[in-house]
Design a protein around this motif. Sequence first.
Motif: not given
Length: 93
Positions: A61-64, A71-74
């Motif tokens: 869950s940590r990796e996801t 993805e949000l910070l891209k």
Amino acid sequence: MVEVVDEGKAKLGEIDARIEELRREIVVLDDQKAAFEKVIKVYDPGFELVTPPSKTRRASSRETASGRVTELLKGRNNRHIVLDILRRSERAR
């Protein structure tokens, strides 16, 4: 800000030390395992080492969560975001 860096460096040192400790423990356990396999083979020449089935690694869950954050910070100014978080945490103290 300097405190954060110093704490980060200290934690990194702790993690490195723990990794080395675990690597040494793995070497010892591998040696013990080999010794047990030899003894068992002496008493049971037909013994075949059964390797556990390969575990397909699921994303934790940590990796996801990490993937979602990435993805949000891209395409964003990550330095600005981190500095903003640090400023807010300083005000919260």
